[in-house]
Design an enzyme around this catalytic site. Structure first.
Site, PDB file in Angstrom:
ATOM      1  N   PRO A  11      49.798  39.485  46.218  1.00  0.00           N
ATOM      2  CA  PRO A  11      49.951  38.318  47.075  1.00  0.00           C
ATOM      3  C   PRO A  11      50.025  36.991  46.326  1.00  0.00           C
ATOM      4  O   PRO A  11      49.336  36.783  45.334  1.00  0.00           O
ATOM      5  CB  PRO A  11      48.687  38.355  47.945  1.00  0.00           C
ATOM      6  N   ASN A  12      50.883  36.146  46.829  1.00  0.00           N
ATOM      7  CA  ASN A  12      51.097  34.763  46.374  1.00  0.00           C
ATOM      8  C   ASN A  12      51.873  34.652  45.073  1.00  0.00           C
ATOM      9  O   ASN A  12      52.203  33.540  44.650  1.00  0.00           O
ATOM     10  CB  ASN A  12      49.758  33.998  46.268  1.00  0.00           C
ATOM     11  N   ASN A  75      50.589  43.855  38.794  1.00  0.00           N
ATOM     12  CA  ASN A  75      49.741  42.673  38.863  1.00  0.00           C
ATOM     13  C   ASN A  75      49.264  42.611  40.313  1.00  0.00           C
ATOM     14  O   ASN A  75      49.978  42.105  41.181  1.00  0.00           O
ATOM     15  CB  ASN A  75      50.510  41.403  38.490  1.00  0.00           C
ATOM     16  N   GLU A  99      47.767  47.520  34.138  1.00  0.00           N
ATOM     17  CA  GLU A  99      47.387  46.338  34.918  1.00  0.00           C
ATOM     18  C   GLU A  99      47.725  45.082  34.113  1.00  0.00           C
ATOM     19  O   GLU A  99      47.384  44.993  32.927  1.00  0.00           O
ATOM     20  CB  GLU A  99      45.873  46.407  35.199  1.00  0.00           C
ATOM     21  N   HIS A 101      47.732  40.738  34.134  1.00  0.00           N
ATOM     22  CA  HIS A 101      47.426  39.421  34.710  1.00  0.00           C
ATOM     23  C   HIS A 101      48.011  38.356  33.812  1.00  0.00           C
ATOM     24  O   HIS A 101      47.871  38.442  32.579  1.00  0.00           O
ATOM     25  CB  HIS A 101      45.913  39.214  34.847  1.00  0.00           C
ATOM     26  N   ARG A 108      37.961  32.627  33.618  1.00  0.00           N
ATOM     27  CA  ARG A 108      38.036  31.899  34.889  1.00  0.00           C
ATOM     28  C   ARG A 108      36.772  32.173  35.720  1.00  0.00           C
ATOM     29  O   ARG A 108      35.750  32.558  35.187  1.00  0.00           O
ATOM     30  CB  ARG A 108      39.326  32.285  35.615  1.00  0.00           C
TER      31      ARG A 108
HETATM   32  O1  CA2 Z   1      46.480  35.904  36.381  1.00  0.00           O
HETATM   33  C1  CA2 Z   1      47.014  36.616  37.245  1.00  0.00           C
HETATM   34  O2  CA2 Z   1      48.111  37.142  37.084  1.00  0.00           O
HETATM   35  C2  CA2 Z   1      46.313  36.841  38.583  1.00  0.00           C
HETATM   36  O3  CA2 Z   1      46.514  38.196  38.962  1.00  0.00           O
HETATM   37  C3  CA2 Z   1      46.980  35.905  39.574  1.00  0.00           C
HETATM   38  C4  CA2 Z   1      46.317  35.903  40.952  1.00  0.00           C
HETATM   39  C5  CA2 Z   1      44.809  35.726  40.847  1.00  0.00           C
HETATM   40  O4  CA2 Z   1      44.212  35.878  42.122  1.00  0.00           O
HETATM   41  C6  CA2 Z   1      44.184  36.715  39.879  1.00  0.00           C
HETATM   42  O5  CA2 Z   1      42.794  36.460  39.793  1.00  0.00           O
HETATM   43  C7  CA2 Z   1      44.811  36.607  38.507  1.00  0.00           C
HETATM   44  C8  CA2 Z   1      46.891  34.769  41.804  1.00  0.00           C
HETATM   45  C9  CA2 Z   1      48.368  34.880  42.065  1.00  0.00           C
HETATM   46  C10 CA2 Z   1      48.865  33.663  42.790  1.00  0.00           C
HETATM   47  O6  CA2 Z   1      49.737  32.970  41.924  1.00  0.00           O
HETATM   48  C11 CA2 Z   1      50.138  31.702  42.221  1.00  0.00           C
HETATM   49  C12 CA2 Z   1      50.928  31.078  41.294  1.00  0.00           C
HETATM   50  C13 CA2 Z   1      51.368  29.799  41.502  1.00  0.00           C
HETATM   51  C14 CA2 Z   1      51.035  29.149  42.670  1.00  0.00           C
HETATM   52  C15 CA2 Z   1      50.246  29.774  43.606  1.00  0.00           C
HETATM   53  C16 CA2 Z   1      49.799  31.062  43.394  1.00  0.00           C
END
Ligand code: CA2
Length: 148
Positions: A11-12, A75, A99, A101, A108
């Site tokens: 997601p996102n 991811n 996996e 990230h 973080r």
């Molecule tokens: O570091 C990563 O790839 C994460 O999987 C990204 C997730 C986060 O919840 C994980 O802890 C680490 C968040 C993805 C959302 O990405 C965005 C990027 C730009 C703007 C808004 C969201």
């Protein structure tokens, strides 16, 4: 033997490149898809690259991968830290899971330090930026070439 690799994004991640560049860089998800496509071509892998904001859809894709794919690069985004269901689906796939990230989740917030996926993954990459996807595909090729 299948050389199809399913690259899944949670997601996102469709928002990549639009906000939070200090954490996630400037590349968009389309850029990540191109990077994966180019890497897969170099390594003679078949690539399927997908993103969803719906957990059930991701689980359906993992189930369908079982019969067709050689490995899953994922991811899981925020579901990394919350979803037993995604972990169970990955186990049920019986495929090697890598996996990825983009950010270094360990540098973080504390809630990002725990992953339900890491214990069942063959490898985990974090903090390499979007290059982590390229490294993951290189590792898949290494695993498949070693298998013969
Ligand atoms: O570091 C990563 O790839 C994460 O999987 C990204 C997730 C986060 O919840 C994980 O802890 C680490 C968040 C993805 C959302 O990405 C965005 C990027 C730009 C703007 C808004 C969201």
């Amino acid at each position: 033997m299948s050389r199809t690799v399913l690259v899944l994004n949670g997601p996102n991640l469709n928002m990549l490149g639009t906000r939070e560049p200090a954490t996630y860089g400037h590349e968009t998800l389309a850029d990540v898809s191109s990077l994966c496509r180019q890497t897969a071509d170099e390594l003679a892998l078949n690539l399927e690259f997908r993103q969803t904001n719906h957990e059930g859809e991701l689980i359906d894709w993992i189930h369908q991968a079982r019969a067709r794919c050689a490995a899953i690069v994922i991811n899981p985004a925020a579901w990394t830290h919350t979803s037993v269901a995604i972990r169970d689906a990955l186990v049920a796939s019986e495929l090697p899971v890598i996996e990825v990230h983009i950010s270094n989740v360990h540098a973080r917030e504390k809630f990002r330090h725990h992953s339900f996926v890491s214990p069942i993954a063959v490898a985990v990459l974090c903090g390499f930026g979007v290059q982590g996807y390229r490294l993951a595909l290189q590792h898949v090729a290494h695993l498949l070439n070693a298998k013969g």
